[in-house]
Motif scaffolding. Sequence first.
Motif, mmCIF file in Angstrom:
data_model
loop_
_atom_site.group_PDB
_atom_site.id
_atom_site.type_symbol
_atom_site.label_atom_id
_atom_site.label_comp_id
_atom_site.label_asym_id
_atom_site.label_seq_id
_atom_site.Cartn_x
_atom_site.Cartn_y
_atom_site.Cartn_z
ATOM 1 N N ARG A 23 0.831 -1.202 0.000
ATOM 2 C CA ARG A 23 0.000 0.000 0.000
ATOM 3 C C ARG A 23 0.865 1.251 0.000
ATOM 4 N NH1 ARG A 23 -2.860 -0.464 4.851
ATOM 5 N NH2 ARG A 23 -3.251 -2.634 4.429
ATOM 6 N N GLN A 24 1.921 1.251 0.792
ATOM 7 C CA GLN A 24 2.779 2.425 0.894
ATOM 8 C C GLN A 24 3.594 2.639 -0.374
ATOM 9 O OE1 GLN A 24 5.082 1.834 4.424
ATOM 10 N NE2 GLN A 24 3.450 2.494 5.784
ATOM 11 N N SER A 25 3.956 1.582 -1.055
ATOM 12 C CA SER A 25 4.785 1.739 -2.246
ATOM 13 C C SER A 25 3.984 2.285 -3.421
ATOM 14 C CB SER A 25 5.431 0.408 -2.627
ATOM 15 O OG SER A 25 4.441 -0.506 -3.064
ATOM 16 N N HIS A 26 2.656 2.165 -3.401
ATOM 17 C CA HIS A 26 1.829 2.661 -4.490
ATOM 18 C C HIS A 26 1.415 4.114 -4.298
ATOM 19 C CE1 HIS A 26 1.579 -1.095 -6.575
ATOM 20 N NE2 HIS A 26 1.193 -1.716 -5.487
ATOM 21 N N GLN A 27 1.642 4.668 -3.127
ATOM 22 C CA GLN A 27 1.244 6.047 -2.873
ATOM 23 C C GLN A 27 2.344 6.995 -3.319
ATOM 24 O OE1 GLN A 27 0.450 6.216 1.283
ATOM 25 N NE2 GLN A 27 -1.498 5.163 1.147
ATOM 26 N N LYS A 28 1.952 8.095 -3.947
ATOM 27 C CA LYS A 28 2.929 9.119 -4.299
ATOM 28 C C LYS A 28 3.219 9.955 -3.070
ATOM 29 C CE LYS A 28 2.170 9.753 -9.189
ATOM 30 N NZ LYS A 28 1.871 10.707 -10.245
ATOM 31 N N ARG A 29 4.484 10.186 -2.839
ATOM 32 C CA ARG A 29 4.882 10.973 -1.676
ATOM 33 C C ARG A 29 5.062 12.417 -2.118
ATOM 34 N NH1 ARG A 29 9.623 12.633 0.546
ATOM 35 N NH2 ARG A 29 9.581 12.926 2.788
ATOM 36 N N THR A 30 4.284 13.300 -1.521
ATOM 37 C CA THR A 30 4.420 14.716 -1.848
ATOM 38 C C THR A 30 5.472 15.327 -0.937
ATOM 39 O OG1 THR A 30 2.651 15.317 -0.318
ATOM 40 C CG2 THR A 30 2.031 14.899 -2.603
ATOM 41 N N PRO A 31 6.257 16.270 -1.447
ATOM 42 C CA PRO A 31 7.279 16.890 -0.602
ATOM 43 C C PRO A 31 6.648 17.701 0.525
ATOM 44 C CG PRO A 31 7.202 17.930 -2.767
ATOM 45 C CD PRO A 31 6.269 16.772 -2.803
ATOM 46 N N ASP A 32 7.188 17.570 1.710
ATOM 47 C CA ASP A 32 6.679 18.328 2.848
ATOM 48 C C ASP A 32 7.512 19.599 3.040
ATOM 49 O OD1 ASP A 32 9.008 17.274 3.829
ATOM 50 O OD2 ASP A 32 8.118 16.318 5.576
ATOM 51 N N PHE A 33 7.255 20.300 4.113
ATOM 52 C CA PHE A 33 7.919 21.574 4.390
ATOM 53 C C PHE A 33 9.436 21.419 4.408
ATOM 54 C CE2 PHE A 33 9.759 24.631 7.339
ATOM 55 C CZ PHE A 33 9.292 25.819 6.814
ATOM 56 N N HIS A 34 9.922 20.362 5.059
ATOM 57 C CA HIS A 34 11.363 20.180 5.199
ATOM 58 C C HIS A 34 12.014 19.862 3.865
ATOM 59 C CE1 HIS A 34 11.111 20.468 9.520
ATOM 60 N NE2 HIS A 34 10.084 19.643 9.486
ATOM 61 N N ASP A 35 11.303 19.122 3.000
ATOM 62 C CA ASP A 35 11.854 18.845 1.675
ATOM 63 C C ASP A 35 11.957 20.117 0.844
ATOM 64 O OD1 ASP A 35 12.045 16.127 2.193
ATOM 65 O OD2 ASP A 35 10.045 15.704 1.418
ATOM 66 N N GLY A 38 14.061 23.046 3.746
ATOM 67 C CA GLY A 38 15.035 22.637 4.759
ATOM 68 C C GLY A 38 16.431 23.170 4.530
ATOM 69 N N ASN A 39 16.942 23.026 3.316
ATOM 70 C CA ASN A 39 18.313 23.482 3.036
ATOM 71 C C ASN A 39 18.418 25.000 3.085
ATOM 72 O OD1 ASN A 39 19.231 20.884 2.731
ATOM 73 N ND2 ASN A 39 18.871 20.847 0.540
ATOM 74 N N GLY A 45 20.290 30.083 8.558
ATOM 75 C CA GLY A 45 20.681 30.037 9.965
ATOM 76 C C GLY A 45 22.186 30.044 10.140
ATOM 77 N N ALA A 46 22.875 29.301 9.290
ATOM 78 C CA ALA A 46 24.344 29.275 9.363
ATOM 79 C C ALA A 46 24.925 30.642 9.017
ATOM 80 C CB ALA A 46 24.896 28.208 8.425
ATOM 81 N N THR A 47 24.370 31.286 7.994
ATOM 82 C CA THR A 47 24.834 32.619 7.611
ATOM 83 C C THR A 47 24.600 33.623 8.737
ATOM 84 O OG1 THR A 47 24.343 32.140 5.305
ATOM 85 C CG2 THR A 47 24.582 34.452 5.893
ATOM 86 N N PHE A 48 23.428 33.583 9.329
ATOM 87 C CA PHE A 48 23.114 34.475 10.448
ATOM 88 C C PHE A 48 24.068 34.239 11.614
ATOM 89 C CE2 PHE A 48 20.869 35.259 14.459
ATOM 90 C CZ PHE A 48 20.567 36.608 14.306
#
Length: 60
Positions: A23-35, A38-39, A45-48
Amino acid sequence: MFPLVKNALSRLQVRSIQQTMARQSHQKRTPDFHDKYGNAILAGGATFCITMWTYVSTID
């Protein structure tokens, strides 16, 4: 009778795990906030942090 019950339960567990994985392999995974962000947030944050440490360390 115990080995018979144990065998039946283990087969049910294996079958339910296989069904869940299928069931999980057939579902499309949509990118979340961190995807999505995130970078960029990490780089910001590193620059600040580097900017603030540089500013504070150079104050007379």
